[in-house]
Design a protein around this motif. Structure first.
Motif, PDB file in Angstrom:
ATOM      1  N   LEU A 106       0.691  -1.168   0.087  1.00  0.00           N
ATOM      2  CA  LEU A 106       0.048   0.273  -0.269  1.00  0.00           C
ATOM      3  C   LEU A 106       1.027   1.170   0.056  1.00  0.00           C
ATOM      4  N   ALA A 107       2.492   0.950   1.315  1.00  0.00           N
ATOM      5  CA  ALA A 107       2.446   2.222   1.179  1.00  0.00           C
ATOM      6  C   ALA A 107       3.549   2.752  -0.686  1.00  0.00           C
ATOM      7  N   CYS A 108       3.618   1.647  -1.370  1.00  0.00           N
ATOM      8  CA  CYS A 108       4.224   1.614  -2.425  1.00  0.00           C
ATOM      9  C   CYS A 108       3.495   2.410  -3.437  1.00  0.00           C
ATOM     10  N   VAL A 109       2.557   3.082  -3.702  1.00  0.00           N
ATOM     11  CA  VAL A 109       1.134   3.323  -4.413  1.00  0.00           C
ATOM     12  C   VAL A 109       1.954   4.794  -4.508  1.00  0.00           C
ATOM     13  N   PRO A 110       1.369   5.750  -3.034  1.00  0.00           N
ATOM     14  CA  PRO A 110       2.214   7.095  -2.859  1.00  0.00           C
ATOM     15  C   PRO A 110       3.472   7.482  -3.398  1.00  0.00           C
ATOM     16  N   ALA A 119       5.749   7.630 -14.124  1.00  0.00           N
ATOM     17  CA  ALA A 119       6.946   6.938 -14.017  1.00  0.00           C
ATOM     18  C   ALA A 119       6.194   5.909 -12.390  1.00  0.00           C
ATOM     19  N   GLY A 120       5.130   7.111 -11.817  1.00  0.00           N
ATOM     20  CA  GLY A 120       4.695   5.881 -10.534  1.00  0.00           C
ATOM     21  C   GLY A 120       4.113   4.326 -11.318  1.00  0.00           C
ATOM     22  N   LEU A 121       3.505   4.704 -12.451  1.00  0.00           N
ATOM     23  CA  LEU A 121       2.626   3.457 -13.151  1.00  0.00           C
ATOM     24  C   LEU A 121       3.522   2.595 -13.804  1.00  0.00           C
ATOM     25  N   ALA A 126       5.379  -3.273 -12.252  1.00  0.00           N
ATOM     26  CA  ALA A 126       7.218  -4.058 -12.616  1.00  0.00           C
ATOM     27  C   ALA A 126       6.683  -4.403 -11.258  1.00  0.00           C
ATOM     28  N   VAL A 127       6.120  -4.029 -10.455  1.00  0.00           N
ATOM     29  CA  VAL A 127       6.031  -4.396  -8.836  1.00  0.00           C
ATOM     30  C   VAL A 127       5.096  -4.790  -8.931  1.00  0.00           C
ATOM     31  N   LEU A 160      10.632   8.764 -17.283  1.00  0.00           N
ATOM     32  CA  LEU A 160       9.847   9.543 -16.956  1.00  0.00           C
ATOM     33  C   LEU A 160       9.817  10.053 -16.236  1.00  0.00           C
ATOM     34  N   ALA A 161      10.597  10.402 -15.162  1.00  0.00           N
ATOM     35  CA  ALA A 161      11.085  11.394 -14.451  1.00  0.00           C
ATOM     36  C   ALA A 161      11.464  12.599 -14.559  1.00  0.00           C
TER      37      ALA A 161
END
Length: 287
Positions: A106-110, A119-121, A126-127, A160-161
């Motif tokens: 859950l922490a990995c999302v934000p 980049a986040g998506l 990947a996770v 991407l960032a």
């Protein structure tokens, strides 16, 4: 009336449980991947804040992956007497490891989205590949695919960032995919017998030890060649040197590894993997 006081053993018990929880997250690969991706981000010119965002996101993803693996494999690990698995030995409860995996996921999302939504998506995908490997794909002929996709996504998570949100060059994505697949073959080699005893039948298990060693070596060699020849302009002298070390290590491993039971080729693959990571970080300056 007497008031009971906590025994001195309580802190020691919590310390042991905490250490067991750390060991259950597969700390070596978790740290290696976190440091590697963060170093690639540093080579690409990310700011200090950006590096912190990358490091925390990758670490959270690695923790979720490692803990979910031991949570899912608790019964299998206990069945074969894995003394290196804290859940199987009872040093930490399966429930606690499962909760830790959920919290990390859950922490990995934000944390991933701190690098921007694109980049986040990519990082969350990947996770997701890693979690799919744990849940099902590790026992199929497609076991190398999640590794290849997850490692191929790492450069994109970095680029991407950056300003303009560029996608990484194709050669870097190919190198990442080959490095991931090679890492899968190398990583599984130490657990082939235990995995087979509990019904794990991934691609390396189906091909056998010798074939898996050869494939791992070939993939690591491919990564070195791509990372040396891929960047624009003539290869740097240091890149040629690292490529040479890779070739020598794999050549010696192939020769010495002909002896039955010799770990020479496996160790050569590990040396080649270190060389590939060095080339990958060197290539980050071309992003």
């Amino acid at each position: 009336m007497t008031i009971s006081t906590p025994t001195r053993r309580a802190p020691a018990r919590w310390i042991r449980a905490g250490w067991a929880l750390i060991r259950a997250c597969h700390p070596e690969p978790a740290l290696a991947v976190t440091v590697g991706v963060t170093a690639l981000a540093a080579a690409s010119g990310r700011s200090v804040a950006g590096l912190a965002a990358v490091a925390t996101a990758v670490l959270a993803g690695q923790l979720a992956t490692g803990w979910s693996n031991d949570w899912l494999d608790a019964d299998r690990d206990a069945a074969v007497g894995r003394t290196d698995k804290p859940v199987a030995t009872g040093e930490v409860s399966r429930r606690l490891v499962g909760v830790a995996a959920l919290v990390a996921g859950l922490a990995c999302v934000p944390l991933s989205l701190l690098s921007g939504w694109q980049a986040g998506l990519v990082h969350l995908a990947a996770v997701g590949c890693a979690l799919a490997y744990n849940a099902r794909l590790k026992s199929t002929p497609f076991s190398a695919l999640p590794y290849a996709l997850a490692f191929a996504a790492a450069p994109a998570f970095v680029t991407l960032a950056l300003p303009g949100s560029p996608w990484p060059p194709v050669w870097l994505t190919v190198a990442g995919a080959a490095l991931g697949a090679g890492a899968h073959f190398a990583n599984v080699l130490g657990d082939l017998e235990e995995d087979a005893a509990t019904g794990i039948r991934g691609l390396p298990h189906r091909l056998g030890r010798r074939a898996s060693e050869a494939i791992a070596a070939g993939l690591m060699a491919l990564v070195a060649v791509v990372l040396t020849a891929g960047p624009p302009g003539p290869p740097r002298p240091i890149a040629w040197g690292i490529l040479g070390v890779t070739a020598i290590a794999l050549g010696l491993g192939a020769v010495l590894g002909r002896r039955p039971g010799s770990p020479a080729l496996f160790r050569a693959v590990l040396v080649a993997a270190v060389c590939d990571v060095a080339l990958l970080l060197l290539s980050g300056t071309n992003l």
